[in-house]
Design an enzyme around this catalytic site. Sequence first.
Site, mmCIF file in Angstrom:
data_model
loop_
_atom_site.group_PDB
_atom_site.id
_atom_site.type_symbol
_atom_site.label_atom_id
_atom_site.label_comp_id
_atom_site.label_asym_id
_atom_site.label_seq_id
_atom_site.Cartn_x
_atom_site.Cartn_y
_atom_site.Cartn_z
ATOM 1 N N LYS A 22 36.968 54.764 50.773
ATOM 2 C CA LYS A 22 38.177 53.192 50.850
ATOM 3 C C LYS A 22 38.424 53.132 48.777
ATOM 4 O O LYS A 22 39.494 52.727 49.127
ATOM 5 C CB LYS A 22 37.600 51.637 50.607
ATOM 6 C CG LYS A 22 37.103 50.725 50.032
ATOM 7 C CD LYS A 22 36.707 50.385 50.652
ATOM 8 C CE LYS A 22 35.689 49.691 49.453
ATOM 9 N NZ LYS A 22 35.366 48.790 48.392
ATOM 10 N N ASN A 23 37.705 53.769 47.794
ATOM 11 C CA ASN A 23 38.490 53.537 46.890
ATOM 12 C C ASN A 23 39.185 54.281 45.839
ATOM 13 O O ASN A 23 39.931 54.096 45.063
ATOM 14 C CB ASN A 23 36.484 53.665 45.764
ATOM 15 C CG ASN A 23 35.997 52.449 46.647
ATOM 16 O OD1 ASN A 23 35.961 51.242 46.846
ATOM 17 N ND2 ASN A 23 34.945 52.263 45.660
ATOM 18 N N ARG A 121 32.320 40.340 36.350
ATOM 19 C CA ARG A 121 33.208 41.007 36.991
ATOM 20 C C ARG A 121 34.897 40.861 36.512
ATOM 21 O O ARG A 121 35.687 40.663 36.777
ATOM 22 C CB ARG A 121 33.811 41.265 38.494
ATOM 23 C CG ARG A 121 31.994 42.324 38.973
ATOM 24 C CD ARG A 121 32.473 42.395 40.304
ATOM 25 N NE ARG A 121 33.202 43.992 40.876
ATOM 26 C CZ ARG A 121 33.131 44.417 41.968
ATOM 27 N NH1 ARG A 121 32.768 44.053 42.917
ATOM 28 N NH2 ARG A 121 34.084 46.110 41.496
ATOM 29 N N ASP A 307 26.946 52.669 43.027
ATOM 30 C CA ASP A 307 27.427 52.542 44.265
ATOM 31 C C ASP A 307 26.620 52.782 45.326
ATOM 32 O O ASP A 307 26.411 52.675 46.401
ATOM 33 C CB ASP A 307 28.596 52.788 45.408
ATOM 34 C CG ASP A 307 29.454 51.447 44.912
ATOM 35 O OD1 ASP A 307 29.360 50.725 43.746
ATOM 36 O OD2 ASP A 307 31.393 52.121 45.133
ATOM 37 N N ARG A 399 34.173 45.306 55.473
ATOM 38 C CA ARG A 399 34.693 45.708 53.985
ATOM 39 C C ARG A 399 34.466 47.423 54.171
ATOM 40 O O ARG A 399 35.167 48.134 54.244
ATOM 41 C CB ARG A 399 34.538 45.362 53.069
ATOM 42 C CG ARG A 399 34.618 43.430 53.620
ATOM 43 C CD ARG A 399 34.602 43.188 51.892
ATOM 44 N NE ARG A 399 34.727 43.863 50.850
ATOM 45 C CZ ARG A 399 34.252 44.021 49.424
ATOM 46 N NH1 ARG A 399 33.286 43.653 49.500
ATOM 47 N NH2 ARG A 399 35.069 44.819 48.962
HETATM 48 C C1 UD1 Z 1 35.387 50.117 40.978
HETATM 49 C C2 UD1 Z 1 34.650 50.132 42.789
HETATM 50 C C3 UD1 Z 1 32.998 49.706 43.054
HETATM 51 C C4 UD1 Z 1 32.297 50.372 41.478
HETATM 52 C C5 UD1 Z 1 31.931 50.347 40.225
HETATM 53 C C6 UD1 Z 1 31.905 50.634 39.696
HETATM 54 C C7 UD1 Z 1 36.690 49.759 43.473
HETATM 55 C C8 UD1 Z 1 37.880 49.330 44.837
HETATM 56 N N1 UD1 Z 1 35.755 49.219 42.700
HETATM 57 O O1 UD1 Z 1 35.587 48.770 40.883
HETATM 58 O O2 UD1 Z 1 33.149 49.893 43.965
HETATM 59 O O3 UD1 Z 1 30.940 49.920 41.855
HETATM 60 O O4 UD1 Z 1 34.219 51.001 40.431
HETATM 61 O O5 UD1 Z 1 32.252 52.525 39.314
HETATM 62 O O6 UD1 Z 1 37.398 51.477 42.931
HETATM 63 N N2 UD1 Z 1 34.490 45.481 33.154
HETATM 64 C C9 UD1 Z 1 35.099 44.236 32.243
HETATM 65 N N3 UD1 Z 1 35.932 44.132 32.489
HETATM 66 C C10 UD1 Z 1 37.287 44.501 33.755
HETATM 67 C C11 UD1 Z 1 36.920 45.114 34.248
HETATM 68 C C12 UD1 Z 1 35.465 45.712 34.028
HETATM 69 O O7 UD1 Z 1 33.978 43.614 31.759
HETATM 70 O O8 UD1 Z 1 38.781 44.167 32.503
HETATM 71 C C13 UD1 Z 1 33.149 45.633 33.729
HETATM 72 C C14 UD1 Z 1 32.485 44.778 34.685
HETATM 73 O O9 UD1 Z 1 31.867 43.739 34.984
HETATM 74 C C15 UD1 Z 1 31.880 45.868 34.711
HETATM 75 C C16 UD1 Z 1 32.345 47.896 34.615
HETATM 76 O O10 UD1 Z 1 33.390 46.764 33.608
HETATM 77 O O11 UD1 Z 1 30.654 45.673 34.426
HETATM 78 C C17 UD1 Z 1 32.517 48.508 35.160
HETATM 79 O O12 UD1 Z 1 33.330 48.222 36.305
HETATM 80 P P1 UD1 Z 1 34.923 48.535 37.156
HETATM 81 O O13 UD1 Z 1 34.963 50.046 36.029
HETATM 82 O O14 UD1 Z 1 36.677 47.731 36.578
HETATM 83 O O15 UD1 Z 1 34.445 48.388 38.066
HETATM 84 P P2 UD1 Z 1 35.343 48.196 39.654
HETATM 85 O O16 UD1 Z 1 36.905 48.592 38.947
HETATM 86 O O17 UD1 Z 1 35.509 46.717 39.880
#
Ligand code: UD1
Length: 426
Positions: A22-23, A121, A307, A399
Amino acid sequence: MDYLEIVGCQKLSGSVKISGAKNSALPIIAATILSDKDVTLTNLPNVVDIRTLLKLLTMLGGEIKHHDTSAIINNNTIISTKAVYEIVSQMRASILVLGPLLTRFGECEVSLPGGCAIGQRPIDLHLKALEAMGANIEIKGGYVKAEAKDGLKGAKIIFDKITVGGTENIIMAAALAHGTTTILNAAKEPEIVQLCEMIASAGVKIEGIGTNELIIEGTCGKPLEFKPVEIIPDRIEAGTYLCAGAITNSSITLEKVNYQHIRSSIDKLESMGCNFDIKDNSITIYPTKNIKPVNLITTEYPGFPTDMQAQFMAVAVMAEGESLIEERLFENRFMHVSELNRLGADIWLKGSTAAIKGVDKLYGADVMATDLRASSALVLAALVAEGTTKVRRIYHLDRGYDDLEGKLSKLGANIVRKKELLFKKS
Ligand code: UD1
Protein backbone atom coordinates in the site's frame (compact mmCIF):
# COMPACT_ATOMS: atom_id res chain seq x y z
CA MET A 1 -20.21 -1.49 10.66
CA ASP A 2 -18.25 -4.74 10.32
CA TYR A 3 -16.35 -6.55 13.03
CA LEU A 4 -14.16 -9.66 13.10
CA GLU A 5 -15.07 -12.63 15.26
CA ILE A 6 -12.10 -14.83 16.06
CA VAL A 7 -12.08 -18.09 17.99
CA GLY A 8 -8.53 -18.48 19.23
CA CYS A 9 -6.07 -21.31 19.83
CA GLN A 10 -6.14 -22.81 16.31
CA LYS A 11 -2.85 -23.96 14.83
CA LEU A 12 -2.08 -22.33 11.48
CA SER A 13 -0.29 -23.89 8.53
CA GLY A 14 0.19 -23.43 4.81
CA SER A 15 1.19 -20.55 2.61
CA VAL A 16 -0.01 -17.02 2.06
CA LYS A 17 0.58 -14.74 -0.93
CA ILE A 18 1.74 -11.27 0.05
CA SER A 19 -0.04 -8.41 -1.74
CA GLY A 20 1.48 -5.30 -3.25
CA ALA A 21 2.62 -2.63 -0.79
CA LYS A 22 0.00 0.00 0.00
CA ASN A 23 2.70 2.49 0.97
CA SER A 24 4.42 2.02 -2.37
CA ALA A 25 1.24 2.07 -4.43
CA LEU A 26 0.05 5.38 -2.92
CA PRO A 27 3.01 7.58 -3.99
CA ILE A 28 3.16 5.76 -7.31
CA ILE A 29 -0.50 6.54 -7.99
CA ALA A 30 0.21 10.17 -7.04
CA ALA A 31 3.24 10.17 -9.39
CA THR A 32 1.00 9.32 -12.36
CA ILE A 33 -0.01 13.02 -12.19
CA LEU A 34 3.46 13.75 -13.58
CA SER A 35 2.41 12.10 -16.86
CA ASP A 36 -0.08 13.01 -19.61
CA LYS A 37 -0.08 9.46 -21.02
CA ASP A 38 -1.51 6.12 -19.87
CA VAL A 39 0.31 4.61 -16.87
CA THR A 40 -0.17 0.92 -16.16
CA LEU A 41 0.13 -0.30 -12.57
CA THR A 42 -0.01 -3.94 -11.50
CA ASN A 43 0.05 -5.81 -8.18
CA LEU A 44 -2.04 -3.12 -6.45
CA PRO A 45 -3.39 -4.30 -3.11
CA ASN A 46 -7.14 -4.53 -2.77
CA VAL A 47 -7.49 -2.08 0.12
CA VAL A 48 -9.60 0.99 0.83
CA ASP A 49 -6.71 3.51 0.80
CA ILE A 50 -5.92 2.68 -2.83
CA ARG A 51 -9.56 3.13 -3.86
CA THR A 52 -9.64 6.44 -1.97
CA LEU A 53 -6.64 7.85 -3.85
CA LEU A 54 -7.98 6.62 -7.20
CA LYS A 55 -11.28 8.33 -6.36
CA LEU A 56 -9.39 11.55 -5.67
CA LEU A 57 -7.70 11.39 -9.08
CA THR A 58 -11.08 10.75 -10.72
CA MET A 59 -12.48 13.82 -8.93
CA LEU A 60 -9.61 15.87 -10.38
CA GLY A 61 -10.58 14.66 -13.85
CA GLY A 62 -8.20 11.74 -14.34
CA GLU A 63 -9.44 8.69 -16.26
CA ILE A 64 -8.98 5.42 -14.46
CA LYS A 65 -9.63 1.84 -15.42
CA HIS A 66 -9.23 -0.15 -12.21
CA HIS A 67 -9.79 -3.87 -12.16
CA ASP A 68 -8.74 -6.19 -9.35
CA THR A 69 -5.00 -5.60 -8.82
CA SER A 70 -4.26 -3.48 -11.87
CA ALA A 71 -5.09 -0.01 -13.09
CA ILE A 72 -4.53 2.13 -16.15
CA ILE A 73 -4.45 5.79 -15.19
CA ASN A 74 -4.51 8.72 -17.60
CA ASN A 75 -4.11 12.19 -16.11
CA ASN A 76 -4.14 14.10 -19.39
CA THR A 77 -7.75 14.97 -18.63
CA ILE A 78 -7.21 16.62 -15.23
CA ILE A 79 -9.41 19.73 -15.01
CA SER A 80 -9.20 20.54 -11.30
CA THR A 81 -6.20 20.83 -8.98
CA LYS A 82 -8.19 20.95 -5.75
CA ALA A 83 -7.96 17.96 -3.39
CA VAL A 84 -11.01 18.41 -1.22
CA TYR A 85 -11.36 17.87 2.53
CA GLU A 86 -13.92 15.07 2.09
CA ILE A 87 -11.21 12.83 0.57
CA VAL A 88 -8.06 14.08 2.31
CA SER A 89 -9.71 13.71 5.73
CA GLN A 90 -10.34 10.02 4.92
CA MET A 91 -6.68 9.36 4.18
CA ARG A 92 -3.68 11.50 5.17
CA ALA A 93 -1.59 10.12 2.32
CA SER A 94 -3.73 12.24 -0.06
CA ILE A 95 -1.19 14.98 0.74
CA LEU A 96 1.04 13.11 -1.73
CA VAL A 97 -0.78 14.82 -4.62
CA LEU A 98 0.56 18.22 -3.48
CA GLY A 99 4.04 17.96 -5.02
CA PRO A 100 2.95 16.42 -8.36
CA LEU A 101 -0.05 18.76 -8.89
CA LEU A 102 2.03 21.85 -8.14
CA THR A 103 4.97 20.88 -10.32
CA ARG A 104 2.80 19.89 -13.29
CA PHE A 105 0.11 22.59 -13.18
CA GLY A 106 1.82 25.48 -11.33
CA GLU A 107 -0.93 25.70 -8.73
CA CYS A 108 -3.07 23.56 -6.48
CA GLU A 109 -5.18 23.49 -3.35
CA VAL A 110 -4.95 20.53 -1.01
CA SER A 111 -6.89 20.22 2.19
CA LEU A 112 -4.75 20.08 5.33
CA PRO A 113 -4.85 16.47 6.49
CA GLY A 114 -5.01 17.31 10.21
CA GLY A 115 -3.82 15.04 13.00
CA CYS A 116 -4.69 11.40 13.36
CA ALA A 117 -4.95 8.71 16.00
CA ILE A 118 -1.23 7.97 16.19
CA GLY A 119 -0.02 11.57 16.46
CA GLN A 120 -0.09 15.14 15.23
CA ARG A 121 1.62 14.34 11.95
CA PRO A 122 2.32 17.88 10.68
CA ILE A 123 3.28 18.58 7.04
CA ASP A 124 5.54 21.56 7.79
CA LEU A 125 8.58 19.85 6.25
CA HIS A 126 6.73 19.23 2.94
CA LEU A 127 5.71 22.90 2.80
CA LYS A 128 9.12 24.31 3.78
CA ALA A 129 10.79 22.26 1.06
CA LEU A 130 8.29 23.36 -1.62
CA GLU A 131 8.82 26.99 -0.58
CA ALA A 132 12.56 26.49 -0.99
CA MET A 133 11.72 25.39 -4.55
CA GLY A 134 9.99 28.70 -5.20
CA ALA A 135 6.38 27.92 -4.30
CA ASN A 136 4.16 30.55 -2.72
CA ILE A 137 2.20 28.82 -0.02
CA GLU A 138 -0.72 30.09 1.96
CA ILE A 139 -2.84 28.23 4.50
CA LYS A 140 -6.42 29.42 4.28
CA GLY A 141 -9.75 27.88 5.24
CA GLY A 142 -8.14 24.56 6.09
CA TYR A 143 -6.42 24.33 2.70
CA VAL A 144 -2.82 24.56 1.53
CA LYS A 145 -2.92 26.92 -1.45
CA ALA A 146 0.27 26.59 -3.43
CA GLU A 147 1.40 28.47 -6.50
CA ALA A 148 4.49 28.40 -8.72
CA LYS A 149 3.29 30.03 -11.93
CA ASP A 150 6.60 29.66 -13.76
CA GLY A 151 7.21 26.19 -12.39
CA LEU A 152 9.23 24.97 -9.41
CA LYS A 153 12.98 25.51 -9.32
CA GLY A 154 15.60 23.02 -8.25
CA ALA A 155 16.92 23.70 -4.74
CA LYS A 156 18.98 22.19 -1.95
CA ILE A 157 16.59 20.70 0.60
CA ILE A 158 17.83 19.58 3.98
CA PHE A 159 15.08 17.83 5.92
CA ASP A 160 15.30 18.57 9.68
CA LYS A 161 13.81 15.15 10.27
CA ILE A 162 13.57 12.10 8.03
CA THR A 163 10.09 12.08 6.52
CA VAL A 164 8.79 9.41 4.14
CA GLY A 165 5.87 11.41 2.73
CA GLY A 166 7.93 14.62 2.64
CA THR A 167 10.71 12.94 0.68
CA GLU A 168 8.17 11.45 -1.75
CA ASN A 169 6.44 14.80 -2.32
CA ILE A 170 9.76 16.53 -3.07
CA ILE A 171 11.04 13.74 -5.35
CA MET A 172 7.87 14.12 -7.43
CA ALA A 173 8.03 17.92 -7.36
CA ALA A 174 11.70 17.85 -8.39
CA ALA A 175 11.03 15.53 -11.34
CA LEU A 176 9.38 18.31 -13.41
CA ALA A 177 11.21 21.26 -11.79
CA HIS A 178 13.67 23.59 -13.56
CA GLY A 179 17.19 22.58 -12.60
CA THR A 180 18.68 20.25 -10.02
CA THR A 181 17.22 19.41 -6.63
CA THR A 182 19.38 17.90 -3.91
CA ILE A 183 17.59 16.27 -0.99
CA LEU A 184 19.70 15.69 2.12
CA ASN A 185 18.48 13.56 5.03
CA ALA A 186 16.05 11.90 2.61
CA ALA A 187 14.11 8.81 3.65
CA LYS A 188 15.30 5.61 1.93
CA GLU A 189 12.48 3.13 2.56
CA PRO A 190 11.95 0.50 -0.19
CA GLU A 191 8.81 2.43 -1.19
CA ILE A 192 10.95 5.52 -1.87
CA VAL A 193 13.37 3.43 -3.92
CA GLN A 194 10.49 2.14 -6.06
CA LEU A 195 9.18 5.67 -6.61
CA CYS A 196 12.67 6.84 -7.66
CA GLU A 197 13.07 3.87 -10.01
CA MET A 198 9.70 4.59 -11.63
CA ILE A 199 10.65 8.23 -12.24
CA ALA A 200 14.20 7.38 -13.33
CA SER A 201 12.91 4.83 -15.85
CA ALA A 202 10.89 7.69 -17.41
CA GLY A 203 14.18 9.42 -18.21
CA VAL A 204 14.69 11.65 -15.16
CA LYS A 205 18.26 11.52 -13.91
CA ILE A 206 18.32 10.59 -10.22
CA GLU A 207 21.53 9.94 -8.31
CA GLY A 208 21.77 8.32 -4.89
CA ILE A 209 18.68 6.07 -5.10
CA GLY A 210 18.47 4.08 -1.84
CA THR A 211 20.63 6.56 0.09
CA ASN A 212 19.92 9.59 2.30
CA GLU A 213 21.12 11.97 -0.42
CA LEU A 214 19.20 12.28 -3.67
CA ILE A 215 20.10 14.47 -6.65
CA ILE A 216 17.31 14.93 -9.19
CA GLU A 217 17.50 16.71 -12.55
CA GLY A 218 14.07 18.14 -13.40
CA THR A 219 12.54 18.10 -16.90
CA CYS A 220 11.61 21.85 -16.84
CA GLY A 221 7.90 21.07 -16.90
CA LYS A 222 7.90 18.32 -19.54
CA PRO A 223 5.46 15.57 -18.48
CA LEU A 224 6.88 12.05 -18.10
CA GLU A 225 6.11 8.86 -19.97
CA PHE A 226 6.14 5.97 -17.52
CA LYS A 227 6.84 2.30 -18.16
CA PRO A 228 4.39 -0.15 -16.50
CA VAL A 229 5.07 -0.49 -12.77
CA GLU A 230 4.61 -3.65 -10.71
CA ILE A 231 4.15 -2.68 -7.04
CA ILE A 232 6.68 -4.28 -4.66
CA PRO A 233 5.48 -6.76 -2.01
CA ASP A 234 4.09 -5.26 1.19
CA ARG A 235 6.80 -5.62 3.85
CA ILE A 236 4.39 -4.74 6.66
CA GLU A 237 1.81 -7.31 5.57
CA ALA A 238 4.65 -9.86 5.29
CA GLY A 239 5.91 -9.00 8.79
CA THR A 240 2.38 -9.34 10.16
CA TYR A 241 2.07 -12.92 8.82
CA LEU A 242 5.49 -13.79 10.28
CA CYS A 243 4.17 -12.55 13.62
CA ALA A 244 1.07 -14.74 13.09
CA GLY A 245 3.40 -17.76 12.70
CA ALA A 246 5.44 -16.77 15.76
CA ILE A 247 2.52 -16.11 18.09
CA THR A 248 0.57 -19.27 17.13
CA ASN A 249 3.64 -21.52 17.14
CA SER A 250 2.90 -22.49 13.52
CA SER A 251 4.68 -23.01 10.24
CA ILE A 252 3.67 -20.44 7.62
CA THR A 253 5.23 -19.82 4.20
CA LEU A 254 5.04 -16.32 2.74
CA GLU A 255 5.03 -16.24 -1.04
CA LYS A 256 5.99 -13.23 -3.16
CA VAL A 257 8.01 -11.49 -0.49
CA ASN A 258 11.29 -9.57 -0.52
CA TYR A 259 13.58 -10.76 2.31
CA GLN A 260 15.82 -7.65 2.10
CA HIS A 261 12.86 -5.42 2.93
CA ILE A 262 11.92 -7.29 6.11
CA ARG A 263 15.35 -8.05 7.51
CA SER A 264 14.83 -6.01 10.69
CA SER A 265 11.65 -7.95 11.52
CA ILE A 266 13.33 -11.30 10.76
CA ASP A 267 16.36 -10.37 12.91
CA LYS A 268 14.09 -9.50 15.84
CA LEU A 269 12.06 -12.70 15.45
CA GLU A 270 15.31 -14.71 15.31
CA SER A 271 16.38 -13.09 18.59
CA MET A 272 13.00 -14.24 19.97
CA GLY A 273 13.86 -17.84 19.03
CA CYS A 274 12.14 -18.19 15.65
CA ASN A 275 13.72 -20.11 12.77
CA PHE A 276 13.30 -19.45 9.06
CA ASP A 277 13.90 -20.95 5.66
CA ILE A 278 14.65 -18.08 3.30
CA LYS A 279 14.43 -18.60 -0.47
CA ASP A 280 14.42 -16.18 -3.42
CA ASN A 281 10.77 -15.14 -3.24
CA SER A 282 9.49 -17.02 -0.23
CA ILE A 283 10.12 -17.25 3.50
CA THR A 284 8.95 -20.00 5.86
CA ILE A 285 8.73 -19.42 9.60
CA TYR A 286 8.85 -22.62 11.68
CA PRO A 287 6.97 -23.35 14.90
CA THR A 288 8.63 -21.92 18.01
CA LYS A 289 7.48 -23.26 21.36
CA ASN A 290 9.18 -20.79 23.67
CA ILE A 291 9.16 -17.20 22.50
CA LYS A 292 11.90 -15.14 24.14
CA PRO A 293 11.37 -11.50 25.12
CA VAL A 294 12.54 -8.72 22.84
CA ASN A 295 13.90 -5.17 23.15
CA LEU A 296 13.21 -2.92 20.22
CA ILE A 297 13.18 0.71 19.19
CA THR A 298 11.28 1.96 16.17
CA THR A 299 13.26 4.01 13.71
CA GLU A 300 13.66 4.81 10.03
CA TYR A 301 14.53 2.15 7.42
CA PRO A 302 16.56 -0.03 7.54
CA GLY A 303 15.84 0.09 11.29
CA PHE A 304 12.80 -1.48 12.92
CA PRO A 305 9.59 -0.03 11.38
CA THR A 306 7.02 1.76 13.52
CA ASP A 307 4.40 0.02 11.35
CA MET A 308 5.44 -3.34 12.90
CA GLN A 309 5.56 -2.11 16.52
CA ALA A 310 2.01 -3.12 17.50
CA GLN A 311 2.29 -6.61 15.94
CA PHE A 312 5.57 -7.31 17.77
CA MET A 313 3.98 -6.16 20.99
CA ALA A 314 1.28 -8.81 20.51
CA VAL A 315 3.98 -11.48 20.08
CA ALA A 316 5.94 -10.15 23.09
CA VAL A 317 2.80 -10.57 25.21
CA MET A 318 3.24 -14.36 24.83
CA ALA A 319 7.03 -14.35 25.44
CA GLU A 320 8.70 -15.88 28.49
CA GLY A 321 9.96 -12.77 30.29
CA GLU A 322 9.83 -9.01 30.00
CA SER A 323 10.15 -7.09 26.71
CA LEU A 324 10.74 -3.39 26.18
CA ILE A 325 9.42 -1.51 23.15
CA GLU A 326 10.27 2.13 22.52
CA GLU A 327 8.27 4.12 19.93
CA ARG A 328 10.36 6.96 18.55
CA LEU A 329 8.42 8.06 15.47
CA PHE A 330 4.89 8.78 16.58
CA GLU A 331 3.93 10.27 19.94
CA ASN A 332 0.64 8.42 20.39
CA ARG A 333 1.15 5.02 18.86
CA PHE A 334 0.34 2.87 21.88
CA MET A 335 -3.44 2.84 21.85
CA HIS A 336 -3.45 -0.93 21.31
CA VAL A 337 -1.93 -1.36 24.80
CA SER A 338 -5.17 -0.97 26.72
CA GLU A 339 -6.98 -3.22 24.24
CA LEU A 340 -4.28 -5.94 24.52
CA ASN A 341 -4.59 -5.64 28.31
CA ARG A 342 -8.34 -6.29 27.95
CA LEU A 343 -7.37 -9.68 26.49
CA GLY A 344 -5.20 -10.40 29.55
CA ALA A 345 -1.83 -8.90 28.55
CA ASP A 346 0.35 -7.26 31.18
CA ILE A 347 1.72 -4.07 29.60
CA TRP A 348 2.83 -0.90 31.33
CA LEU A 349 3.46 2.38 29.59
CA LYS A 350 5.93 5.04 30.59
CA GLY A 351 6.29 7.86 28.10
CA SER A 352 7.31 6.40 24.76
CA THR A 353 8.29 3.00 26.20
CA ALA A 354 6.12 -0.03 26.85
CA ALA A 355 7.18 -2.78 29.26
CA ILE A 356 5.52 -6.07 28.38
CA LYS A 357 5.50 -8.91 30.90
CA GLY A 358 4.86 -12.18 29.10
CA VAL A 359 1.73 -14.09 30.17
CA ASP A 360 0.77 -17.77 29.81
CA LYS A 361 -2.69 -17.14 28.43
CA LEU A 362 -4.94 -14.56 26.85
CA TYR A 363 -8.73 -14.67 27.03
CA GLY A 364 -11.14 -13.61 24.29
CA ALA A 365 -12.98 -10.31 24.81
CA ASP A 366 -14.53 -7.43 22.87
CA VAL A 367 -11.82 -5.05 21.70
CA MET A 368 -11.67 -1.98 19.52
CA ALA A 369 -9.27 -1.30 16.68
CA THR A 370 -7.75 2.16 17.06
CA ASP A 371 -5.52 2.48 13.99
CA LEU A 372 -4.43 0.39 11.04
CA ARG A 373 -1.53 -1.59 12.54
CA ALA A 374 -3.06 -1.66 16.05
CA SER A 375 -5.95 -3.55 14.45
CA SER A 376 -3.73 -6.34 13.18
CA ALA A 377 -2.03 -6.62 16.61
CA LEU A 378 -5.46 -7.28 18.15
CA VAL A 379 -6.18 -9.93 15.51
CA LEU A 380 -2.82 -11.60 16.27
CA ALA A 381 -3.54 -11.64 19.99
CA ALA A 382 -7.04 -12.99 19.33
CA LEU A 383 -5.54 -15.92 17.39
CA VAL A 384 -4.04 -17.24 20.67
CA ALA A 385 -6.70 -16.07 23.10
CA GLU A 386 -8.89 -18.71 24.71
CA GLY A 387 -12.49 -18.30 23.55
CA THR A 388 -13.99 -15.69 21.24
CA THR A 389 -12.68 -12.20 20.51
CA LYS A 390 -14.63 -9.57 18.63
CA VAL A 391 -12.43 -6.91 17.03
CA ARG A 392 -14.59 -3.88 16.32
CA ARG A 393 -14.01 -0.79 14.15
CA ILE A 394 -12.14 -2.79 11.55
CA TYR A 395 -12.52 -0.04 8.96
CA HIS A 396 -8.99 0.82 10.12
CA LEU A 397 -7.85 -2.63 9.07
CA ASP A 398 -9.60 -2.47 5.71
CA ARG A 399 -7.56 0.63 4.85
CA GLY A 400 -4.37 -1.37 4.55
CA TYR A 401 -4.74 -5.17 4.80
CA ASP A 402 -5.81 -7.04 1.69
CA ASP A 403 -8.35 -9.71 2.70
CA LEU A 404 -6.81 -10.36 6.12
CA GLU A 405 -9.61 -12.65 7.26
CA GLY A 406 -9.61 -14.61 3.96
CA LYS A 407 -5.86 -15.17 4.09
CA LEU A 408 -5.91 -16.15 7.79
CA SER A 409 -8.89 -18.49 7.23
CA LYS A 410 -6.96 -20.28 4.48
CA LEU A 411 -4.14 -20.78 6.99
CA GLY A 412 -6.63 -22.44 9.37
CA ALA A 413 -7.69 -19.57 11.62
CA ASN A 414 -11.28 -19.44 12.83
CA ILE A 415 -12.07 -15.87 11.79
CA VAL A 416 -15.22 -14.41 10.26
CA ARG A 417 -16.39 -10.93 9.32
CA LYS A 418 -19.78 -10.02 10.74
CA LYS A 419 -22.06 -7.00 10.71
CA GLU A 420 -22.88 -5.09 13.90
CA LEU A 421 -26.58 -5.34 14.72
CA LEU A 422 -28.08 -1.89 14.90
CA PHE A 423 -30.75 -1.46 17.56
CA LYS A 424 -33.37 1.07 16.65
CA LYS A 425 -34.79 3.24 19.43
CA SER A 426 -38.53 2.61 19.68
C1 UD1 B 1 4.72 7.03 6.27
C2 UD1 B 1 3.91 5.77 6.14
C3 UD1 B 1 3.49 5.27 7.51
C4 UD1 B 1 4.72 5.10 8.40
C5 UD1 B 1 5.56 6.36 8.41
C6 UD1 B 1 6.88 6.19 9.15
C7 UD1 B 1 2.80 6.01 4.01
C8 UD1 B 1 1.53 6.27 3.27
N1 UD1 B 1 2.73 6.07 5.34
O1 UD1 B 1 3.91 8.04 6.86
O2 UD1 B 1 2.81 4.03 7.36
O3 UD1 B 1 4.30 4.80 9.72
O4 UD1 B 1 5.88 6.77 7.07
O5 UD1 B 1 7.62 5.16 8.61
O6 UD1 B 1 3.83 5.71 3.43
N2 UD1 B 1 6.91 14.88 10.45
C9 UD1 B 1 6.98 16.23 10.77
N3 UD1 B 1 6.76 17.14 9.77
C10 UD1 B 1 6.48 16.78 8.48
C11 UD1 B 1 6.42 15.41 8.16
C12 UD1 B 1 6.64 14.47 9.17
O7 UD1 B 1 7.23 16.59 11.92
O8 UD1 B 1 6.29 17.66 7.64
C13 UD1 B 1 7.15 13.86 11.50
C14 UD1 B 1 5.91 12.98 11.77
O9 UD1 B 1 5.01 13.58 12.65
C15 UD1 B 1 6.58 11.74 12.34
C16 UD1 B 1 7.91 11.66 11.56
O10 UD1 B 1 8.14 12.96 11.04
O11 UD1 B 1 6.86 11.93 13.70
C17 UD1 B 1 7.90 10.68 10.42
O12 UD1 B 1 6.75 10.90 9.62
P1 UD1 B 1 6.73 10.56 8.06
O13 UD1 B 1 7.92 9.75 7.72
O14 UD1 B 1 6.49 11.80 7.31
O15 UD1 B 1 5.44 9.63 7.97
P2 UD1 B 1 4.35 9.57 6.81
O16 UD1 B 1 4.99 9.86 5.50
O17 UD1 B 1 3.16 10.38 7.21
